[in-house]
Design an enzyme around this catalytic site. Structure first.
Site, PDB file in Angstrom:
ATOM      1  N   CYS A 106       1.003  -7.964   4.794  1.00 36.55           N
ATOM      2  CA  CYS A 106       0.597  -6.573   4.595  1.00 36.55           C
ATOM      3  C   CYS A 106      -0.907  -6.382   4.472  1.00 36.55           C
ATOM      4  O   CYS A 106      -1.681  -7.315   4.592  1.00 36.55           O
ATOM      5  CB  CYS A 106       1.372  -5.981   3.428  1.00 36.55           C
ATOM      6  N   ASP A 107      -1.281  -5.149   4.190  1.00 34.84           N
ATOM      7  CA  ASP A 107      -2.601  -4.621   4.506  1.00 34.84           C
ATOM      8  C   ASP A 107      -3.794  -5.465   4.068  1.00 34.84           C
ATOM      9  O   ASP A 107      -4.668  -5.783   4.859  1.00 34.84           O
ATOM     10  CB  ASP A 107      -2.744  -3.217   3.894  1.00 34.84           C
ATOM     11  N   LYS A 108      -3.889  -5.804   2.793  1.00 35.28           N
ATOM     12  CA  LYS A 108      -5.069  -6.524   2.307  1.00 35.28           C
ATOM     13  C   LYS A 108      -4.835  -8.023   2.269  1.00 35.28           C
ATOM     14  O   LYS A 108      -5.789  -8.795   2.119  1.00 35.28           O
ATOM     15  CB  LYS A 108      -5.457  -6.033   0.904  1.00 35.28           C
TER      16      LYS A 108
ATOM     17  N   ASP B  94       0.817  -1.217   0.000  1.00 37.21           N
ATOM     18  CA  ASP B  94       0.000   0.000   0.000  1.00 37.21           C
ATOM     19  C   ASP B  94       0.846   1.260   0.000  1.00 37.21           C
ATOM     20  O   ASP B  94       0.454   2.276  -0.578  1.00 37.21           O
ATOM     21  CB  ASP B  94      -0.934   0.002   1.210  1.00 37.21           C
TER      22      ASP B  94
ATOM     23  N   SER C 168      -5.007   5.169   5.489  1.00 39.54           N
ATOM     24  CA  SER C 168      -3.988   4.250   5.981  1.00 39.54           C
ATOM     25  C   SER C 168      -4.096   4.164   7.489  1.00 39.54           C
ATOM     26  O   SER C 168      -4.544   5.107   8.154  1.00 39.54           O
ATOM     27  CB  SER C 168      -2.603   4.769   5.591  1.00 39.54           C
TER      28      SER C 168
END
Length: 541
Positions: free
Chosen positions: A119-121, A78, A459
């Site tokens: 990480c994020d997703k 991201d 974020s």
């Protein structure tokens, strides 16, 4: 075993032959088949160290009598995708990854899974896939990045790199110092150092019970992380043998526990989207109302970067998620299950007791009002208490890029409310994060003097008066599409409201003049835009 469908009986002779082509021995053909879904990528700092973790997981699986198979899934950073059209692909990648894991696991009739994420997703995608497939599964999150350091200053990706742009443009630091910060802020493999989305979701995965203790916080480059990876490989074979499945672990109670922990730590607002999506995949009745209900009850007793200067490294050394869970077991009646451990180490300077919290406010909140009749979210822990009531003048932008130009050209002043719309799940499409404008606001010294509202996302590193996930979004005719420059907007965190101070009659007049939204997205994003639901339902497809 489920894998008997591809390896047992005379009719499966061709299947066994193909499996032997991969290197499976005659002895191991009868072992449990465990898939390792690896999101390794040279492009993503949080994932560059996964080749080593794959080996450790594989060793654990084989040591316990299983047969491991590694397969790959996509990963998006991201931070690198931020601030341009690439961010449109970040949230849609969540469902793409879940589809990939489901496809490979079911096509090959795997008995169990280790999902290697960070990480994020990717982590929420792994949780969604685990709930869908419902075969024994453990998630290994690769862990946080080491803290950066320059001139004895502790650095993170947000405060060392993103916010330094605003400081440079404000004349607070030199170009030489800007370059020094750029080079020193991200010193190793791992997820960025604060309680941003990646680390929030790793922590919640551990709270739910889908990863082993300390997995969320053990550094990506540590020997402890390698040991956790090995132990996860050993553990999954036991879970296969005892038929322990994700839906035995992912329950309404454990998801509400995750919400409680999230509020207590002040995690990323993206967790709202992801927990709702996991609940949907699992067929569990958890909605935005659960967040709202619990947000009035839970105190914040952990405060990490970006809400403070405490990093994930310090949080891990203070006791990590086991210490947080221990405090919740002791102090919060709503927290379900678990036995209090008197011997567990905790640094009370970082993980406060529930009776002495940083604040009696939760870390996250949901705001309603005429701009957001179906809800919006704010990271309360990242807002200065002097700003809990904020009234300002709207400056509207139909894209993140237009808002950034205004910020860069000093067109945003004290008392402004930046409105960024047509960035929702459908309108973006993809619901981009707004870290670049929020970081620039803070870097320019406007973090407590101006606000930003959007139907897009933030974020986990965002701080300041920033309200996101506004529903209905602009592309669905939400009131955010009707706001005009100069309108007054009031944000009241104490009352959990977000209102446009314009009469209903005027809004009705503006609605008649509103042109229908038409997306110009192509390819994957066009398909996503057609089928995605709103943020208040987790942006599920």
């Amino acid at each position: 075993m489920r894998s008997d469908n591809i390896k047992k009986g005379i009719a499966r002779t061709p299947h066994r032959s193909l499996l032997m082509a991969t290197g499976v021995s005659k002895k191991n053909i009868n072992s449990p088949f465990i898939g390792i879904a690896s999101s390794f990528s040279d492009l993503v700092p949080g994932h560059i160290g996964m080749r080593d973790l794959e080996r450790q997981i594989e060793k654990g699986i084989h040591s316990a009598g299983g047969q491991a198979f590694i397969f790959g899934v996509p990963a998006v950073c991201d931070g690198i995708a931020m601030g341009h059209s690439g961010m449109q692909y970040s949230l849609p990648s969540r469902d793409l990854i879940a589809d990939c894991v489901e496809t490979v696991a079911n096509a090959h009739q795997l008995d169990g899974l280790i999902l290697l994420s960070n990480c994020d997703k990717i982590t929420p995608a792994m949780l969604i896939a685990a709930a869908r497939i419902n075969i024994p599964t453990i998630i290994v999150t690769a862990g946080p990045m080491l803290d950066g350091e320059s001139q004895c200053e502790r650095l993170t990706m947000i405060k060392g790199a993103f916010e330094s742009i605003g400081k440079f443009r404000n004349g607070e630091i030199s170009e030489k110092r800007l370059i020094e910060l750029e080079e020193a802020s991200c010193p190793s493999a791992g997820a960025c150092q604060g309680l941003y989305t990646a680390n929030t979701m790793a922590c919640l995965t551990e709270v739910i019970g889908m990863s082993l203790p300390y997995c969320a916080t053990a550094a990506a480059v540590s020997s402890q992380k390698r040991r956790i990876a090995f132990e996860s490989g050993m553990q999954i074979v036991d879970w296969v043998n005892n038929d322990i499945k994700p839906l035995d672990i992912i329950t309404r109670d454990s998801l509400r526990n995750a919400i409680i922990a999230d509020l207590a730590m002040g995690g990323s607002t993206n967790s709202f989207l992801h927990i709702l999506a996991v609940a949907n995949a699992a067929g569990i009745n958890v909605t935005l109302k659960d967040f709202e209900e619990l947000s009035y009850k839970i105190h914040q007793f952990v405060k990490l970067e970006p809400s403070s200067n405490i990093t994930m490294t310090q949080f891990h050394n203070a006791g990590g998620i086991p210490a947080v869970i221990n405090e919740l077991i002791k102090s919060v009646p709503e927290y379900v299950g678990g036995k209090y451990n008197n011997d567990l180490y905790v640094d009370k300077n970082i993980i406060h007791s529930y009776s002495e919290p940083f604040t009696t406010k939760p870390g996250l909140g949901i705001l309603y009002g005429n701009i957001a009749p179906e809800g919006s979210v704010i990271k309360i822990s990242a807002v200065d208490e002097s700003c809990y009531e904020f009234e300002g003048v709207a400056k509207t932008f139909d894209s993140e890029e237009d808002a950034m130009k205004a910020l860069e050209n000093d067109l945003i002043k004290e008392g402004d409310v930046i409105v960024i719309r047509y960035e929702g799940p459908k309108g973006g499409p993809g619901m981009r994060e707004m870290l670049a404008p929020t970081s620039l606001l803070v870097g320019k010294g406007l973090g407590t003097k101006a606000a930003l509202i959007t139907d897009g996302r933030f974020s986990g590193g965002t701080r300041g008066i920033c309200v996101g996930h506004i529903c209905p979004e602009a592309s669905n005719g939400g009131v955010i599409a009707l706001i005009k420059d100069g309108d007054k907007i009031k944000i009241d965190i104490n009352k959990r409201t977000l209102n446009l101070l314009v009469s209903d009659e005027e809004l009705a007049k503006r609605r008649k003049e509103l042109k229908p939204f038409k997306s110009d997205a192509k390819g994957y994003l066009a398909k996503y835009s057609r089928i995605v639901q709103d943020a208040s339902h987790g942006a599920i497809v």
